[in-house]
Design an enzyme around this catalytic site. Structure first.
Site, short mmCIF file in Angstrom:
data_model
loop_
_atom_site.label_atom_id
_atom_site.label_comp_id
_atom_site.label_asym_id
_atom_site.label_seq_id
_atom_site.Cartn_x
_atom_site.Cartn_y
_atom_site.Cartn_z
N GLU A 24 39.06 43.09 36.05
CA GLU A 24 37.52 42.88 36.06
C GLU A 24 37.11 42.40 34.67
O GLU A 24 37.35 42.90 33.67
CB GLU A 24 36.57 44.08 36.42
N LYS A 36 30.55 41.50 43.02
CA LYS A 36 30.79 42.95 42.81
C LYS A 36 29.36 43.23 43.67
O LYS A 36 28.57 42.83 43.69
CB LYS A 36 30.61 43.31 41.35
N CYS A 44 35.53 47.27 40.85
CA CYS A 44 35.47 48.51 40.02
C CYS A 44 34.75 49.45 40.90
O CYS A 44 35.33 50.07 41.80
CB CYS A 44 35.00 48.15 38.84
#
Length: 253
Positions: A41, A108, A142
């Site tokens: 990321e 995300k 994440c």
């Protein structure tokens, strides 16, 4: 299908230094030709809320990824900050083929409120799947790892491989290890979790990038070292396993 996870110590808010580190790593240990290489990321800057730096590096980061793909003959999936549809940028992953052509993106989905991420980046709205190398893959970022419904939605769209790129702090290392295996087991899918190591002004990162098989078996684990790890993903064997143990087919809709 071969995948390669790249775990390294991301220099804080310094794209040029991170580009140099990656080139040196690739020159020392070239990934297998035609592998899909996966970077963490926001690999060029670290997980920074300074959007003037992260978004400011967008063009040069895309150029670097494309050049890396062409030079080493690999696909590349990498995280970066990208222009959004509003005044806020996106925390995004881009996928390039081995000719350096951008072929897909993923956003995300869940903002990390503990770091006030929602104040600086817009969240994506839905998971998507990407056709790649005769399989279907989904990219999550994440904090998305904590939300199994996003993975299940991707499986419903045909996902067989999950790429999870992260800046996951060492203080929650056990969560990372456990959740990656859980996502593989419950979805009968390969999971490639790619984390960073080192320090930034906010966190210590312990690594443990892993490639995990659909039964939850750990195929490769990078530990806490700066390194590349690679594995062959047997997609036909995965499909056979899903037929022999049809847990996904038994789901109640």
């Amino acid at each position: 299908m071969n995948v390669t996870a790249v775990q390294f110590d991301v220099t804080w808010e310094d794209p040029a230094a991170n580009f140099e580190t990656l080139v040196e790593m690739f020159e020392k240990t070239p990934p297998p030709t035609e592998s899909l290489v996966v970077l963490p990321e926001m690999f060029a800057t670290g997980f920074s809320m300074n959007t003037s730096i992260t978004l400011g590096a967008y063009d040069e980061t895309k150029k670097f990824i494309a050049g890396l793909a062409r030079r080493f003959g690999v696909g590349v999936c990498a995280g970066l900050a990208s222009p959004g549809r509003s005044e806020k940028p996106l925390n995004q992953a881009l996928l390039f083929d081995r000719t350096g052509l951008e072929i897909a993106s993923a956003e995300k989905l869940h903002s990390f409120s503990k770091a006030c991420e929602e104040q600086y980046y817009s969240a994506g709205s839905e998971v998507g799947v990407i056709d790649y190398a005769q399989t279907r893959l989904a990219v999550l970022i994440c904090y998305d790892l904590r939300f199994p419904e996003s993975f299940r939605a991707a499986v419903d769209l045909g996902a067989e491989v999950f790429l999870v790129i992260a800046s996951w702090p060492g203080v929650r290392q056990e969560h990372w290890l456990t959740l990656l295996r859980a996502r593989a087991i419950e979805n009968q899918a390969y999971v490639v979790g790619v984390n960073r190591i080192g320090e930034d002004p906010n966190c210590h990162y312990s690594g443990d990038s892993m490639i995990i098989g659909p039964r939850g078996e750990i195929l490769e684990n990078a530990g806490d070292k700066e390194c590349l790890i690679s594995a062959e993903l047997d997609i036909q064997a995965l499909r056979q396993y899903r037929k022999e143990f049809p847990a996904l087919a038994d789901m109640k809709k």
